[in-house]
Design a protein around this motif. Structure first.
Motif, PDB file in Angstrom:
ATOM      1  N   SER A 111      -6.098  -5.717   2.539  1.00 40.81           N
ATOM      2  CA  SER A 111      -7.542  -5.935   2.523  1.00 40.81           C
ATOM      3  C   SER A 111      -7.960  -6.455   3.884  1.00 40.81           C
ATOM      4  O   SER A 111      -7.191  -7.122   4.567  1.00 40.81           O
ATOM      5  CB  SER A 111      -7.934  -6.947   1.435  1.00 40.81           C
ATOM      6  OG  SER A 111      -7.285  -8.185   1.652  1.00 40.81           O
ATOM      7  N   PRO A 112      -9.194  -6.144   4.322  1.00 40.54           N
ATOM      8  CA  PRO A 112      -9.657  -6.602   5.622  1.00 40.54           C
ATOM      9  C   PRO A 112      -9.993  -8.076   5.618  1.00 40.54           C
ATOM     10  O   PRO A 112     -10.045  -8.729   4.597  1.00 40.54           O
ATOM     11  CB  PRO A 112     -10.914  -5.743   5.851  1.00 40.54           C
ATOM     12  CG  PRO A 112     -11.412  -5.450   4.474  1.00 40.54           C
ATOM     13  CD  PRO A 112     -10.175  -5.330   3.620  1.00 40.54           C
ATOM     14  N   THR A 119      -3.840   8.354  13.269  1.00 41.23           N
ATOM     15  CA  THR A 119      -4.071   6.944  12.949  1.00 41.23           C
ATOM     16  C   THR A 119      -2.918   6.058  13.388  1.00 41.23           C
ATOM     17  O   THR A 119      -2.886   4.878  13.054  1.00 41.23           O
ATOM     18  CB  THR A 119      -4.325   6.759  11.444  1.00 41.23           C
ATOM     19  OG1 THR A 119      -3.260   7.357  10.699  1.00 41.23           O
ATOM     20  CG2 THR A 119      -5.644   7.391  11.043  1.00 41.23           C
ATOM     21  N   VAL A 120      -1.954   6.620  14.118  1.00 38.75           N
ATOM     22  CA  VAL A 120      -0.905   5.794  14.713  1.00 38.75           C
ATOM     23  C   VAL A 120      -1.456   5.224  16.019  1.00 38.75           C
ATOM     24  O   VAL A 120      -1.858   5.984  16.900  1.00 38.75           O
ATOM     25  CB  VAL A 120       0.366   6.612  14.993  1.00 38.75           C
ATOM     26  CG1 VAL A 120       1.397   5.766  15.734  1.00 38.75           C
ATOM     27  CG2 VAL A 120       0.960   7.143  13.694  1.00 38.75           C
ATOM     28  N   PRO A 121      -1.512   3.896  16.179  1.00 45.00           N
ATOM     29  CA  PRO A 121      -2.136   3.328  17.371  1.00 45.00           C
ATOM     30  C   PRO A 121      -1.314   3.555  18.639  1.00 45.00           C
ATOM     31  O   PRO A 121      -0.086   3.509  18.622  1.00 45.00           O
ATOM     32  CB  PRO A 121      -2.236   1.838  17.036  1.00 45.00           C
ATOM     33  CG  PRO A 121      -1.177   1.600  16.027  1.00 45.00           C
ATOM     34  CD  PRO A 121      -1.065   2.865  15.230  1.00 45.00           C
ATOM     35  N   PRO A 137       0.827  -1.216   0.000  1.00 47.08           N
ATOM     36  CA  PRO A 137       0.000   0.000   0.000  1.00 47.08           C
ATOM     37  C   PRO A 137       0.859   1.264   0.000  1.00 47.08           C
ATOM     38  O   PRO A 137       1.861   1.343   0.693  1.00 47.08           O
ATOM     39  CB  PRO A 137      -0.801  -0.134   1.303  1.00 47.08           C
ATOM     40  CG  PRO A 137      -0.817  -1.593   1.592  1.00 47.08           C
ATOM     41  CD  PRO A 137       0.505  -2.107   1.123  1.00 47.08           C
ATOM     42  N   ARG A 138       0.446   2.248  -0.790  1.00 47.93           N
ATOM     43  CA  ARG A 138       1.136   3.538  -0.858  1.00 47.93           C
ATOM     44  C   ARG A 138       0.176   4.612  -0.354  1.00 47.93           C
ATOM     45  O   ARG A 138      -1.010   4.591  -0.683  1.00 47.93           O
ATOM     46  CB  ARG A 138       1.543   3.864  -2.292  1.00 47.93           C
ATOM     47  CG  ARG A 138       2.237   2.717  -3.017  1.00 47.93           C
ATOM     48  CD  ARG A 138       3.715   2.641  -2.680  1.00 47.93           C
ATOM     49  NE  ARG A 138       4.320   1.441  -3.232  1.00 47.93           N
ATOM     50  CZ  ARG A 138       4.595   1.249  -4.516  1.00 47.93           C
ATOM     51  NH1 ARG A 138       4.288   2.175  -5.397  1.00 47.93           N
ATOM     52  NH2 ARG A 138       5.179   0.132  -4.912  1.00 47.93           N
ATOM     53  N   GLY A 183      -5.511   1.228   7.821  1.00 49.37           N
ATOM     54  CA  GLY A 183      -5.050   0.286   6.803  1.00 49.37           C
ATOM     55  C   GLY A 183      -3.923  -0.573   7.333  1.00 49.37           C
ATOM     56  O   GLY A 183      -2.963  -0.869   6.615  1.00 49.37           O
ATOM     57  N   ALA A 184      -4.029  -0.996   8.597  1.00 49.80           N
ATOM     58  CA  ALA A 184      -2.933  -1.712   9.241  1.00 49.80           C
ATOM     59  C   ALA A 184      -3.494  -2.750  10.203  1.00 49.80           C
ATOM     60  O   ALA A 184      -4.710  -2.846  10.418  1.00 49.80           O
ATOM     61  CB  ALA A 184      -2.017  -0.733   9.975  1.00 49.80           C
ATOM     62  N   ALA A 185      -2.591  -3.534  10.791  1.00 49.39           N
ATOM     63  CA  ALA A 185      -2.973  -4.557  11.763  1.00 49.39           C
ATOM     64  C   ALA A 185      -1.846  -4.740  12.763  1.00 49.39           C
ATOM     65  O   ALA A 185      -0.677  -4.460  12.477  1.00 49.39           O
ATOM     66  CB  ALA A 185      -3.281  -5.886  11.066  1.00 49.39           C
TER      67      ALA A 185
END
Length: 373
Positions: A360-361, A318-320, A202-203, A248-250
């Motif tokens: 993708s989720p 959006t940084v956890p 992802p970009r 967009g992360a996990a």
């Protein structure tokens, strides 16, 4: 807002007010006249605008769902003032700042245009160019509107002529955000470059105003980072992969027997398993957040750590932030805390946390993985 000038902020606030006040049938009438359009063209010429930008003041156009009309755009300033005097109106409002030539628009009005008119024997040619540019812009924008669907398919978007790409993206972003988002030159150039490369990961392309374009194998999407992450309680032993769709992360949890001495990745953290509570809170940063960095004894402001880690302002929400019993112990890509400390050479069971981008989720693992020795 950060990076926003006074006039730009005023335009944004006015548009937001009109969006609240004007329904779908309403029309907002503005008082711009021909001289305003000419000054705007020269200002935007200096900023590197295309034909749409140079002719931003149009007789009629719709921006972010608001229909704007400018019925005085065919009249010069002196014509408007002469009409007012004929009607016995002499006390109209004059903004005192209009004489301040340290402001660019006033410098154009009081310093540039008099010299241009003297040099060119008038400004008729400038108005003729302005009319021609409006026709060009109208044509290109109509073409762009017919191509908006291609933005959902990066392979087709890459084939759109450069003159149409920023216009297509402007309409596409309006549909998805309800905002009038004009891509800056840097963002357009970055998008063109990314569309010409194979998408292996992802970009992200920052657009400003907390908006980010995300390009991955599934296509192109826009993410609004202003709201940050939805707070979550993560029971990591039951669900070892926590997806953060907004980012967009996990984050994945894995039981291991030793620390990898070669690992210097700030998106990986090792913690003592006996210190890890069953439930972890994952959220966005908040005002006043502090963390005791690994190897130190004094708490530091999370805001300062973000700056030190060079995390862009528009990405910080959006940084956890990971909390255990109200104590921040890890911010991926920023800093580990003293909490749950394990060091290289430590033996015995521990937890390895990894933060990574996802394309993708729905990729949650079914059971707690365990690395082999």
């Amino acid at each position: 807002r950060p990076g926003e000038g006074m006039e730009e902020a005023a335009r944004r606030c006015r548009l937001e007010a009109w969006q609240r006040l004007a329904d779908e049938q309403a029309v907002v009438a503005l008082g711009h006249h021909a001289d305003d359009a000419l000054e705007e063209m020269l200002l935007r010429l200096g900023r590197g605008s295309n034909a749409s930008g140079l002719t931003g003041l149009r007789p009629s156009r719709t921006i972010a769902g608001v229909r704007l009309v400018r019925p005085l755009l065919c009249l010069r300033r002196n014509q408007v003032e002469a009409f007012l005097r004929e009607e016995g109106v002499e006390g109209w409002c004059q903004d005192p700042s209009n004489q301040d030539t340290s402001l660019r628009r006033n410098a154009v009005r009081h310093q540039w245009l008099p010299v241009i008119r003297e040099t060119l024997a008038g400004d008729g040619g400038l108005f003729q160019s302005l009319a021609a540019l409006r026709q060009d812009a109208d044509c290109l924008e109509q073409m762009a509107q017919s191509l908006v669907a291609k933005a959902d398919r990066p392979a087709e978007l890459a084939l759109i002529p450069p003159a149409l790409l920023p216009r297509v993206m402007r309409y596409w972003l309006q549909q998805r955000t309800g905002k009038d988002v004009i891509l800056r030159h840097e963002a357009v150039a970055r998008l063109q470059a990314e569309l010409g490369r194979p998408v292996s990961a992802p970009r992200q392309i920052p657009l400003g105003d907390n908006l980010v374009l995300v390009l991955d194998r599934s296509g192109l999407r826009v993410r609004d980072q202003s709201a940050g992450l939805r707070p979550r309680v993560w029971v990591w032993q039951e669900s070892p992969c926590l997806e953060l769709e907004e980012a967009g992360a996990a984050i994945t949890a894995e039981l291991v027997d030793s620390v990898d001495p070669a690992c210097k990745d700030p998106d990986v953290a090792y913690l003592a398993v006996d210190k890890m509570p069953a439930a972890i809170t994952v959220r966005s940063r908040a005002a006043g957040d502090r963390l005791v960095p690994f190897g130190q004894h004094t708490a530091r402001k999370l805001k300062d750590l973000f700056v030190q880690a060079r995390i862009p302002q528009e990405q910080r929400q959006t940084v956890p932030v990971l909390e255990a019993d109200g104590l921040i112990f890890w911010v991926p890509g920023v800093r580990r805390a003293e909490f749950g400390r394990v060091e290289t050479g430590t033996e015995g069971e521990m937890v390895k946390l990894t933060y990574s981008r996802i394309e993708s989720p729905g990729q949650t693992r079914a059971r707690m993985p365990r690395a082999s020795k």
